[in-house]
Design an enzyme around this catalytic site. Structure first.
Site, PDB file in Angstrom:
ATOM      1  N   SER A 191       0.836  -1.196   0.000  1.00  0.00           N
ATOM      2  CA  SER A 191       0.000   0.000   0.000  1.00  0.00           C
ATOM      3  C   SER A 191       0.874   1.250   0.000  1.00  0.00           C
ATOM      4  CB  SER A 191      -0.913   0.009   1.229  1.00  0.00           C
ATOM      5  OG  SER A 191      -1.489   1.299   1.338  1.00  0.00           O
ATOM      6  N   HIS A 197      -0.797  -1.267  -4.455  1.00  0.00           N
ATOM      7  CA  HIS A 197      -2.119  -0.938  -3.897  1.00  0.00           C
ATOM      8  C   HIS A 197      -2.233   0.573  -3.666  1.00  0.00           C
ATOM      9  CE1 HIS A 197      -5.766  -2.149  -1.629  1.00  0.00           C
ATOM     10  NE2 HIS A 197      -5.454  -1.207  -0.753  1.00  0.00           N
ATOM     11  N   ASP A 231      -4.667   3.474  -2.163  1.00  0.00           N
ATOM     12  CA  ASP A 231      -5.801   3.735  -1.268  1.00  0.00           C
ATOM     13  C   ASP A 231      -6.331   5.141  -1.484  1.00  0.00           C
ATOM     14  OD1 ASP A 231      -6.125   1.369   0.464  1.00  0.00           O
ATOM     15  OD2 ASP A 231      -4.043   1.786   1.012  1.00  0.00           O
ATOM     16  N   MET A 238      -9.117   7.837  -0.421  1.00  0.00           N
ATOM     17  CA  MET A 238     -10.061   8.145   0.657  1.00  0.00           C
ATOM     18  C   MET A 238     -10.602   9.554   0.468  1.00  0.00           C
ATOM     19  SD  MET A 238      -7.796   6.825   3.854  1.00  0.00           S
ATOM     20  CE  MET A 238      -7.058   5.191   3.864  1.00  0.00           C
ATOM     21  N   HIS A 285      -8.051   0.850  -4.530  1.00  0.00           N
ATOM     22  CA  HIS A 285      -9.058   0.618  -3.486  1.00  0.00           C
ATOM     23  C   HIS A 285      -9.751   1.944  -3.185  1.00  0.00           C
ATOM     24  CE1 HIS A 285      -9.639  -0.563   1.078  1.00  0.00           C
ATOM     25  NE2 HIS A 285     -10.786  -0.471   0.428  1.00  0.00           N
ATOM     26  N   MET A 345     -12.154   4.130  -1.254  1.00  0.00           N
ATOM     27  CA  MET A 345     -12.921   4.304  -0.015  1.00  0.00           C
ATOM     28  C   MET A 345     -13.620   5.653  -0.133  1.00  0.00           C
ATOM     29  SD  MET A 345     -10.002   2.761   2.480  1.00  0.00           S
ATOM     30  CE  MET A 345      -8.776   3.000   1.201  1.00  0.00           C
ATOM     31  N   MET A 390     -11.735  -6.263   4.372  1.00  0.00           N
ATOM     32  CA  MET A 390     -11.027  -5.315   5.241  1.00  0.00           C
ATOM     33  C   MET A 390     -10.839  -5.960   6.612  1.00  0.00           C
ATOM     34  SD  MET A 390     -10.126  -2.710   3.553  1.00  0.00           S
ATOM     35  CE  MET A 390      -9.381  -1.899   4.978  1.00  0.00           C
ATOM     36  N   GLY A 407      -9.568   3.520   6.582  1.00  0.00           N
ATOM     37  CA  GLY A 407      -9.312   4.926   6.894  1.00  0.00           C
ATOM     38  C   GLY A 407      -7.861   5.227   7.227  1.00  0.00           C
ATOM     39  N   PHE A 408      -7.188   4.275   7.850  1.00  0.00           N
ATOM     40  CA  PHE A 408      -5.822   4.542   8.310  1.00  0.00           C
ATOM     41  C   PHE A 408      -4.945   3.296   8.193  1.00  0.00           C
ATOM     42  CE2 PHE A 408      -8.838   7.202  10.505  1.00  0.00           C
ATOM     43  CZ  PHE A 408      -8.282   8.469  10.368  1.00  0.00           C
ATOM     44  N   GLY A 409      -3.672   3.520   7.885  1.00  0.00           N
ATOM     45  CA  GLY A 409      -2.697   2.434   7.925  1.00  0.00           C
ATOM     46  C   GLY A 409      -2.236   2.211   9.359  1.00  0.00           C
ATOM     47  N   GLY A 410      -1.516   1.135   9.572  1.00  0.00           N
ATOM     48  CA  GLY A 410      -0.868   0.908  10.861  1.00  0.00           C
ATOM     49  C   GLY A 410      -1.756   0.395  11.982  1.00  0.00           C
ATOM     50  N   ASP A 456      -6.816  -6.776   3.605  1.00  0.00           N
ATOM     51  CA  ASP A 456      -6.191  -5.460   3.750  1.00  0.00           C
ATOM     52  C   ASP A 456      -6.328  -4.958   5.179  1.00  0.00           C
ATOM     53  OD1 ASP A 456      -5.329  -2.836   3.405  1.00  0.00           O
ATOM     54  OD2 ASP A 456      -6.877  -2.302   1.939  1.00  0.00           O
ATOM     55  N   GLY A 457      -5.174  -4.745   5.824  1.00  0.00           N
ATOM     56  CA  GLY A 457      -5.164  -4.146   7.153  1.00  0.00           C
ATOM     57  C   GLY A 457      -4.494  -5.021   8.191  1.00  0.00           C
ATOM     58  N   GLY A 458      -3.386  -4.537   8.750  1.00  0.00           N
ATOM     59  CA  GLY A 458      -2.715  -5.278   9.815  1.00  0.00           C
ATOM     60  C   GLY A 458      -2.028  -6.545   9.352  1.00  0.00           C
ATOM     61  N   GLY A 491       0.943  -2.232   4.136  1.00  0.00           N
ATOM     62  CA  GLY A 491       1.470  -0.868   4.094  1.00  0.00           C
ATOM     63  C   GLY A 491       2.609  -0.692   5.074  1.00  0.00           C
TER      64      GLY A 491
END
Ligand code: DX5
Ligand code: ZN
Length: 216
Positions: free
Chosen positions: A8, A33, A35, A37, A66, A68, A137, A142-145, A175-177, A197
């Site tokens: 990402s 990827h 993102d 938003m 992606h 959003m 998801m 909304g946010f990385g990390g 996607d995510g974590g 990401g």
């Protein structure tokens, strides 16, 4: 089953976007990827066409976009013109997911649909025949990390079974974590593509981290 890493660019250093894009271009990651938003569908604003075009100029890798955003149908064509090869919108953002997926295909790109952590797999079961990819998801968009939501495992397994039963060949992306700690298990649970990401760009050696995820 495919094993694809999609880094990402949200976690890239935007002051050195060209350098970070080339780094991913030279890596074992097959996809990139993106993102997008809008500050309405999610409580954050990322970037749009000019940034995406700059990334596209630095790599010809498969661009996984992606969205959003609310009313994503209004923008499919422009994202495809800007280089998107896969366009994924959120099930929660449209009234007619089937029409949206068909619209993306008719514009010549691969079609993707995403579900937030609170949306069940059943919400997209009826449109798998027109979906090239489903993006699960594993954090609130909304946010990385953020940390991986453990309830996502069941969704991956359920979706894997459903796709295999229906024989639609739809790819599963998560996607995510995601990072080395869960990449192997996610591939084995049925994911084809992993978005990462902070795990990639936060690593001392991003290219080595991607290889570790592919071999996990
Ligand atoms: C979150 C985005 C993700 C995000 C992932 O809304 O869709 O793609 O960048 O970031 P990490 O891998 O850090 O969880
Ligand atoms: Zn994403």
């Amino acid at each position: 089953m495919a094993r694809i890493i999609s880094p990402s660019m949200l976690s890239a250093d935007f002051g050195h976007l060209d350098r970070d894009t080339r780094l991913m271009h030279d890596s074992a990651a097959e996809w990139i990827h993106i993102d997008v938003m809008d500050g309405v569908f999610v409580p954050n604003i990322s970037f749009g066409f000019p940034v995406m075009k700059a990334i596209r100029a630095a790599t010809d890798k498969f661009m996984d976009v992606h969205l959003m955003i609310v009313e994503p149908e209004r923008y499919f064509e422009r994202f495809i013109d800007a280089g998107a090869q896969l366009v994924t919108f959120h099930q929660e953002a449209v009234n007619d997911p089937r029409a949206a997926l068909e619209q993306i295909r008719s514009l010549g790109a691969k079609s993707g649909i995403s579900i937030k952590p609170g949306t069940p797999v059943s919400a997209i079961a009826d449109v798998l025949d027109v979906a090239d990819l489903v993006l699960i998801m594993s954090v609130e968009p909304g946010f990385g990390g953020q940390s991986f939501i453990e309830g996502s495992w069941d969704k991956v397994r359920q979706l894997r079974r459903l796709i295999d039963e229906k024989g639609t060949g739809t790819l599963i992306e998560i996607d995510g974590g995601v990072g080395v700690h869960n990449a192997g298990e996610l591939f084995r649970a049925g994911c084809d593509a992993l978005v990462a990401g902070s795990a990639v760009f936060g690593a001392p050696d991003p290219k080595a981290e991607i290889i570790k995820m592919l071999e996990a």
